[in-house]
Design a protein around this motif. Structure first.
Motif, PDB file in Angstrom:
ATOM      1  N   GLN A  27       0.668  -1.283   0.102  1.00 48.73           N
ATOM      2  CA  GLN A  27       0.080   0.036  -0.169  1.00 48.73           C
ATOM      3  C   GLN A  27       1.001   1.280  -0.151  1.00 48.73           C
ATOM      4  O   GLN A  27       2.105   1.733   0.840  1.00 48.73           O
ATOM      5  CB  GLN A  27      -1.424  -0.475   1.844  1.00 48.73           C
ATOM      6  CG  GLN A  27      -1.948  -0.938   1.553  1.00 48.73           C
ATOM      7  CD  GLN A  27      -3.067  -0.974   2.392  1.00 48.73           C
ATOM      8  OE1 GLN A  27      -2.090  -1.082   3.859  1.00 48.73           O
ATOM      9  NE2 GLN A  27      -3.800  -2.023   2.465  1.00 48.73           N
ATOM     10  N   HIS A  28       0.986   2.281  -1.093  1.00 43.83           N
ATOM     11  CA  HIS A  28       1.217   3.342  -1.171  1.00 43.83           C
ATOM     12  C   HIS A  28       0.512   4.556  -1.226  1.00 43.83           C
ATOM     13  O   HIS A  28      -1.049   4.786  -2.124  1.00 43.83           O
ATOM     14  CB  HIS A  28       2.101   3.230  -2.439  1.00 43.83           C
ATOM     15  CG  HIS A  28       2.892   2.614  -2.120  1.00 43.83           C
ATOM     16  ND1 HIS A  28       4.617   2.703  -1.907  1.00 43.83           N
ATOM     17  CD2 HIS A  28       3.357   0.960  -2.574  1.00 43.83           C
ATOM     18  CE1 HIS A  28       5.386   1.245  -1.509  1.00 43.83           C
ATOM     19  NE2 HIS A  28       4.572   0.379  -2.377  1.00 43.83           N
ATOM     20  N   GLU A  29       0.613   5.554  -0.286  1.00 43.07           N
ATOM     21  CA  GLU A  29       0.319   6.988  -1.242  1.00 43.07           C
ATOM     22  C   GLU A  29       0.706   7.946  -1.776  1.00 43.07           C
ATOM     23  O   GLU A  29       2.211   8.259  -1.438  1.00 43.07           O
ATOM     24  CB  GLU A  29      -0.411   7.670   0.331  1.00 43.07           C
ATOM     25  CG  GLU A  29      -1.204   9.005   0.185  1.00 43.07           C
ATOM     26  CD  GLU A  29      -1.801   9.419   1.259  1.00 43.07           C
ATOM     27  OE1 GLU A  29      -2.590   9.124   1.900  1.00 43.07           O
ATOM     28  OE2 GLU A  29      -1.082  10.341   1.858  1.00 43.07           O
ATOM     29  N   VAL A  31       0.931  12.161  -3.026  1.00 40.99           N
ATOM     30  CA  VAL A  31       0.324  12.702  -3.499  1.00 40.99           C
ATOM     31  C   VAL A  31       1.419  14.478  -4.691  1.00 40.99           C
ATOM     32  O   VAL A  31       2.487  13.693  -4.201  1.00 40.99           O
ATOM     33  CB  VAL A  31       1.102  13.484  -1.969  1.00 40.99           C
ATOM     34  CG1 VAL A  31       0.333  15.021  -2.142  1.00 40.99           C
ATOM     35  CG2 VAL A  31       0.037  12.794  -1.331  1.00 40.99           C
ATOM     36  N   ASN A  50       5.104  13.131  -4.797  1.00 39.94           N
ATOM     37  CA  ASN A  50       5.385  12.987  -2.561  1.00 39.94           C
ATOM     38  C   ASN A  50       7.117  14.081  -2.592  1.00 39.94           C
ATOM     39  O   ASN A  50       7.622  14.055  -2.181  1.00 39.94           O
ATOM     40  CB  ASN A  50       5.758  11.426  -1.861  1.00 39.94           C
ATOM     41  CG  ASN A  50       4.411  10.409  -1.818  1.00 39.94           C
ATOM     42  OD1 ASN A  50       3.554  11.057  -2.213  1.00 39.94           O
ATOM     43  ND2 ASN A  50       4.439   9.871  -1.608  1.00 39.94           N
ATOM     44  N   GLU A  67      -1.162  -1.225  -4.264  1.00 39.63           N
ATOM     45  CA  GLU A  67      -2.897  -0.380  -4.127  1.00 39.63           C
ATOM     46  C   GLU A  67      -1.468   0.527  -3.719  1.00 39.63           C
ATOM     47  O   GLU A  67      -1.189   1.644  -2.556  1.00 39.63           O
ATOM     48  CB  GLU A  67      -3.497  -1.055  -2.657  1.00 39.63           C
ATOM     49  CG  GLU A  67      -4.388  -2.013  -2.686  1.00 39.63           C
ATOM     50  CD  GLU A  67      -5.163  -2.557  -1.527  1.00 39.63           C
ATOM     51  OE1 GLU A  67      -4.658  -1.521  -0.403  1.00 39.63           O
ATOM     52  OE2 GLU A  67      -5.182  -3.238  -1.427  1.00 39.63           O
ATOM     53  N   VAL A  68      -2.455   1.815  -4.379  1.00 37.18           N
ATOM     54  CA  VAL A  68      -1.494   3.235  -4.731  1.00 37.18           C
ATOM     55  C   VAL A  68      -2.921   4.226  -4.802  1.00 37.18           C
ATOM     56  O   VAL A  68      -3.820   4.097  -5.713  1.00 37.18           O
ATOM     57  CB  VAL A  68      -0.663   3.417  -6.299  1.00 37.18           C
ATOM     58  CG1 VAL A  68      -0.239   4.803  -5.366  1.00 37.18           C
ATOM     59  CG2 VAL A  68       0.192   2.110  -6.208  1.00 37.18           C
ATOM     60  N   ASN A  69      -3.140   4.685  -3.426  1.00 36.27           N
ATOM     61  CA  ASN A  69      -4.029   5.894  -3.572  1.00 36.27           C
ATOM     62  C   ASN A  69      -3.111   7.255  -4.021  1.00 36.27           C
ATOM     63  O   ASN A  69      -2.339   7.741  -3.031  1.00 36.27           O
ATOM     64  CB  ASN A  69      -4.144   5.709  -2.369  1.00 36.27           C
ATOM     65  CG  ASN A  69      -6.060   7.610  -1.830  1.00 36.27           C
ATOM     66  OD1 ASN A  69      -7.120   7.356  -3.111  1.00 36.27           O
ATOM     67  ND2 ASN A  69      -5.568   7.666  -0.787  1.00 36.27           N
ATOM     68  N   ILE A  71      -3.247  11.281  -4.757  1.00 32.48           N
ATOM     69  CA  ILE A  71      -4.188  12.122  -4.113  1.00 32.48           C
ATOM     70  C   ILE A  71      -4.183  13.511  -5.098  1.00 32.48           C
ATOM     71  O   ILE A  71      -2.233  13.957  -4.906  1.00 32.48           O
ATOM     72  CB  ILE A  71      -3.485  12.553  -2.643  1.00 32.48           C
ATOM     73  CG1 ILE A  71      -4.276  11.280  -1.957  1.00 32.48           C
ATOM     74  CG2 ILE A  71      -4.360  13.727  -1.753  1.00 32.48           C
ATOM     75  CD1 ILE A  71      -4.295  11.446  -0.399  1.00 32.48           C
ATOM     76  N   SER A 109      -9.366  11.675  -6.111  1.00 33.26           N
ATOM     77  CA  SER A 109      -8.201  10.968  -5.981  1.00 33.26           C
ATOM     78  C   SER A 109      -8.701   9.866  -6.064  1.00 33.26           C
ATOM     79  O   SER A 109     -10.023   9.607  -6.552  1.00 33.26           O
ATOM     80  CB  SER A 109      -7.928  10.218  -3.962  1.00 33.26           C
ATOM     81  OG  SER A 109      -9.271  10.025  -3.281  1.00 33.26           O
ATOM     82  N   LYS A 111      -7.664   5.377  -6.429  1.00 34.04           N
ATOM     83  CA  LYS A 111      -6.562   3.951  -5.971  1.00 34.04           C
ATOM     84  C   LYS A 111      -6.791   3.158  -7.028  1.00 34.04           C
ATOM     85  O   LYS A 111      -7.826   2.346  -7.372  1.00 34.04           O
ATOM     86  CB  LYS A 111      -6.811   3.425  -4.622  1.00 34.04           C
ATOM     87  CG  LYS A 111      -6.501   2.876  -3.989  1.00 34.04           C
ATOM     88  CD  LYS A 111      -7.141   1.649  -2.455  1.00 34.04           C
ATOM     89  CE  LYS A 111      -7.036   2.493  -1.482  1.00 34.04           C
ATOM     90  NZ  LYS A 111      -7.775   1.981  -0.396  1.00 34.04           N
TER      91      LYS A 111
END
Length: 568
Positions: A27-29, A31, A50, A67-69, A71, A109, A111
């Motif tokens: 899992q990653h976010e 931005v 990021n 899973e990359v959200n 934003i 956003s 995912k």
């Protein structure tokens, strides 16, 4: 026989559970945001993920799920494409703007969720909207499953080296100005390796990318060409490179002094540190196959720095050894490199196809309409590009995949031509001006599930011949043959490699030449195929396949995720 069936099913279920047990969910976010960075003596506000340039490196194993959200805190629409990932069963996660999704609006956003199936090696991710790819990109490294080894000796270290392209101006504004005027966009001001221009640019030497190595060790260097509009030659001072993979497909190992990597392509090489311990340049500069066009004639560099474990401190005062790079127009070097790439073993290639397509690829000119600016190479013209005389127009009110799934009328048609509407001497020096203006349209080519597709990609000399890196989303393909001049089926079929052809997701179609690729349409959805020189896709050098459902749930397009961005 019947009594053994339950036992067989039990064993199969145990095998599946064992494989799943070794898989992980990462899992990653991401931005997407504006970030100040210093390059070429000035502070620039660029779009990053990021706050990093390049963005985060994603490291997984085959079989893992990402899973990359994403934003979006940037002032522009954005999507992320996972370049080279087959997206089996997850076409909604592919990412090209207005093809598999509408863009993520500022403040929104989405995912992306997908599983890596049957792929190992080096891929990458990047923005797939406007020219945000100039700074929004990163590596995606897929290692073998737990307990499985590389098909070559384990390297002592692994280093991703991402080749990029830098503008002192805002890249989005660069392409917007070109679209406004109809002319060619300004060329870049520098190339980069891992985000840094290197020693041969102003105010850059202190930040040059350094790769620490030790004498005698072998490093796996994972090269990725993330440049927008330039194919690149790459060499390392006084070191040989052994190519072991391209586009996340293993190859027969072969040794070379130079790589030619087109935008979108990746190349994995093993380098043994067998030279006197000092400093050596990794250098890259443009390969330009067209004549008389402006290009970025600069050289980017990183440095291999030997750590000999001794008292000697080489330091920055020791000038690294520079490699012998080919001339910018050395098509022979590019051709020789491509010819060396083959699959490691005999592969299953269908000797006959269900679908035969012949696609011309190249530039063209639109006549200006009253009131338009006309900055093309001739009076009253604007640059364009096309496949089979169709200049692809991306929809704005819906994505192609969404419109297909919900049967929304008026978004596209399914009459993309399998052959050029007019046959001519494609590589002649003086092509009739009557052939220079294509038709703008949003046309898809439908494919039956499971059909074998053989496709000739033919460069044309309209405006100028050029090497075009053509990328197919959702698929790997075999490159059966490449050549120069006009493709002649009767003569050139003798050149087909049906034994160990290379497998790729991006093919560099030779300048004034052709390439033949083949794939099996086993992935339902809408899949873009386009030139990975971003200026060319902006001008319409693209098309898309609509692969219909097969039989049953596993061969059918799934419903879109609930958070899929909408255009309205």
């Amino acid at each position: 026989m019947a009594s053994s069936t339950p036992k067989l099913l039990f064993l199969l279920s145990c095998l599946v559970l064992a494989l799943l047990a070794n898989a992980e969910v990462h899992q990653h976010e991401f931005v997407v945001q504006e970030t100040p960075v210093e390059r070429l003596c000035n502070t620039h506000h660029i779009i990053t993920v990021n706050g990093q340039l390049p963005g985060p490196t994603l490291e997984v194993r085959e079989g893992d799920t990402l899973e990359v959200n994403v934003i979006n805190q940037a002032p522009y629409d954005v999507t992320i494409h996972w370049h080279g990932i087959r997206q089996l069963g997850t076409p909604w996660a592919d990412g090209p703007e207005f093809v598999t999704q509408c863009p993520i609006k500022p403040g929104g956003s989405y995912k992306y969720v997908f599983t890596i199936k049957g792929q190992e090696g080096t891929l990458w991710w990047h923005a797939h909207s406007s020219w945000l790819r100039a700074t929004v990109y990163g590596a995606l490294i897929i290692r073998p499953r737990e307990g499985k080894e590389y098909p070559f000796g384990k390297p002592h270290r692994e280093v991703p080296l991402i080749l990029g392209e830098w503008w002192n101006a805002n890249p989005v504004e660069v392409i917007r100005e070109a679209q406004r005027t109809g002319g060619a966009p300004n060329v870049s001001d520098a190339f980069t390796i891992n985000g840094q221009p290197g020693d041969f640019y102003n105010c850059s030497k202190k930040e040059t990318t350094a790769v620490p190595v030790k004498p005698g060790e072998t490093a796996l260097l994972r090269f990725i060409n993330a440049a927008l509009n330039h194919e690149l030659f790459v060499s390392i001072g006084q070191h040989k490179m052994t190519v072991v993979a391209v586009d996340a497909s293993y190859t027969k190992p072969f040794t070379t002094d130079v790589l030619m990597i087109a935008p979108g392509q990746t190349t994995d090489v093993l380098v043994t540190m067998d030279q006197p311990p000092t400093r050596y340049y990794v250098a890259a500069r443009a390969y330009i196959s067209s004549q008389g066009v402006p290009f970025d004639n600069t050289t980017t560099s990183a440095v291999l720095e030997y750590d000999c474990g001794c008292a000697t401190d080489f330091g920055p005062k020791i000038q690294p050894a520079f490699p012998a790079l080919p001339a910018f127009n050395d098509t022979a070097a590019a051709t020789a490199f491509a010819a060396g790439i083959k699959s490691p073993e005999t592969v299953k290639v269908h000797d006959h196809a269900d679908e035969y397509l012949f696609l011309t690829v190249g530039l063209g000119l639109f006549n200006c309409e009253p009131g338009q600016l006309c900055a093309g190479p001739n009076n009253n013209t604007r640059f364009t590009a096309s496949m089979n005389n169709v200049s692809f127009v991306f929809p704005k009110t819906d994505s192609l995949l969404h419109a297909h799934y919900y049967k929304v009328p008026g978004v596209f048609t399914t009459d993309f031509p399998a052959y050029p509407p007019v046959q001519f001497d494609y590589t002649a020096q003086n092509v009739s001006r009557a052939l220079w203006q294509p038709v703008p349209a949003t046309k898809l080519y439908p494919l039956r599930y499971g059909s074998v597709v053989r496709l000739v990609l033919q460069d044309t000399s309209i405006v100028t011949p050029e090497n075009h890196p053509i990328h197919l989303h959702g698929y790997d393909f075999f490159i059966l043959a490449e050549g120069f001049g006009n493709f002649d089926h009767k003569k050139d079929i003798e050149k087909f490699n049906l034994v160990d052809p290379p497998q790729r997701n991006t093919v560099a179609v030779p300048v004034n030449g052709w390439a033949v690729i083949q794939f099996v349409a086993d992935n339902p959805g809408v899949w873009l195929m386009h030139c990975h020189l971003d200026v060319h896709i902006t001008w319409g050098l693209a098309m898309a396949f609509l692969v219909h459902d097969g039989y049953g749930e596993l061969q059918s397009l799934a419903a879109p995720p609930v958070d899929l961005p909408m255009c309205k």
